[in-house]
Design an enzyme around this catalytic site. Structure first.
Site, mmCIF file in Angstrom:
data_model
loop_
_atom_site.group_PDB
_atom_site.id
_atom_site.type_symbol
_atom_site.label_atom_id
_atom_site.label_comp_id
_atom_site.label_asym_id
_atom_site.label_seq_id
_atom_site.Cartn_x
_atom_site.Cartn_y
_atom_site.Cartn_z
ATOM 1 C CD GLU A 93 -1.977 1.212 3.124
ATOM 2 O OE1 GLU A 93 -2.101 2.307 3.708
ATOM 3 O OE2 GLU A 93 -2.234 0.133 3.676
ATOM 4 C CE LYS A 122 -5.508 1.876 8.612
ATOM 5 N NZ LYS A 122 -5.142 2.900 7.610
#
Length: 206
Positions: free
Chosen positions: A39, A128
């Site tokens: 990411e 998350k």
């Protein structure tokens, strides 16, 4: 595809501050160490260019995504750059819906069970848990007792090779790794050493 990648290696590399000129080298050492989800936060220098380089230089079984995605417009730019995963620090429903409409994988940030259930209802693929150092393993265990079976809860924030075991024991099956893995100024060799330490810790959990 995200579930498969995390089952193979539950570690997500968060490359905040990555510059395009180092993207290929850093991506290669992470892939070699076993990482399959990478990411690039959008508050990095030229993040869309780094995403494009990573996507073009790494094998198809490595998912490339963007972090700190805050607007539907950014979702569109991530997709145009070749990104496959949208990671957010929050759960703005406009961004969630834009990501799903674009056919992208989605990992919103959640800090309460209410946010977690709402994000799942909008199609989140992974939740998350952020910031993990503030929440702790007890929160992971309590949430997983009430969230739908099979929910992937990924702690992010302050994760080290040493504290992964307590989160894993509570039910976490993935981790987002930030400055303990990569920070601006580290060489690809230093990132490789950090990556190997995290992968060794991950493999010891299993």
């Amino acid at each position: 595809m995200l579930e498969q990648a995390l089952a193979q290696n539950g570690l997500i590399a968060i490359l905040r501050g990555l510059r395009p000129q180092e993207a290929a080298a850093v991506g290669e050492v992470l892939y070699a160490a076993g990482f399959r989800v990478i990411e690039v936060p959008l508050n990095s220098p030229e993040p869309y260019e780094s995403i494009r380089i990573l996507r073009n230089s790494l094998p198809a079984d490595c998912l490339i995504g963007a972090g700190t995605v805050l607007t539907p417009e950014q979702v569109a730019q991530v997709k145009e750059a070749g990104g496959q995963l949208i990671v957010m620090p929050h759960s703005d429903v406009r961004v969630l819906r834009a990501a799903k409409a674009a056919g992208l994988l989605l990992a919103p940030g959640v800090a309460t069970p209410t946010e977690a259930f709402a994000a799942l209802a909008e199609g989140a693929d992974v939740l998350k848990l952020f910031p993990a150092e503030q929440m702790g393993p007890a929160v992971v265990k309590a949430w997983l007792a009430v969230l739908p079976a099979g929910t992937l809860l990924v702690p992010v924030g302050g994760i080290t090779p040493e504290n992964m075991q307590s989160f894993f024991d509570a039910g976490a099956r993935g981790f987002g790794l930030g400055s303990g893995l990569f920070k601006p100024g580290l060489s690809a060799e230093q990132v490789a050493a950090n990556a190997k330490a995290y992968v060794a810790a991950w493999q010891a959990l299993r």
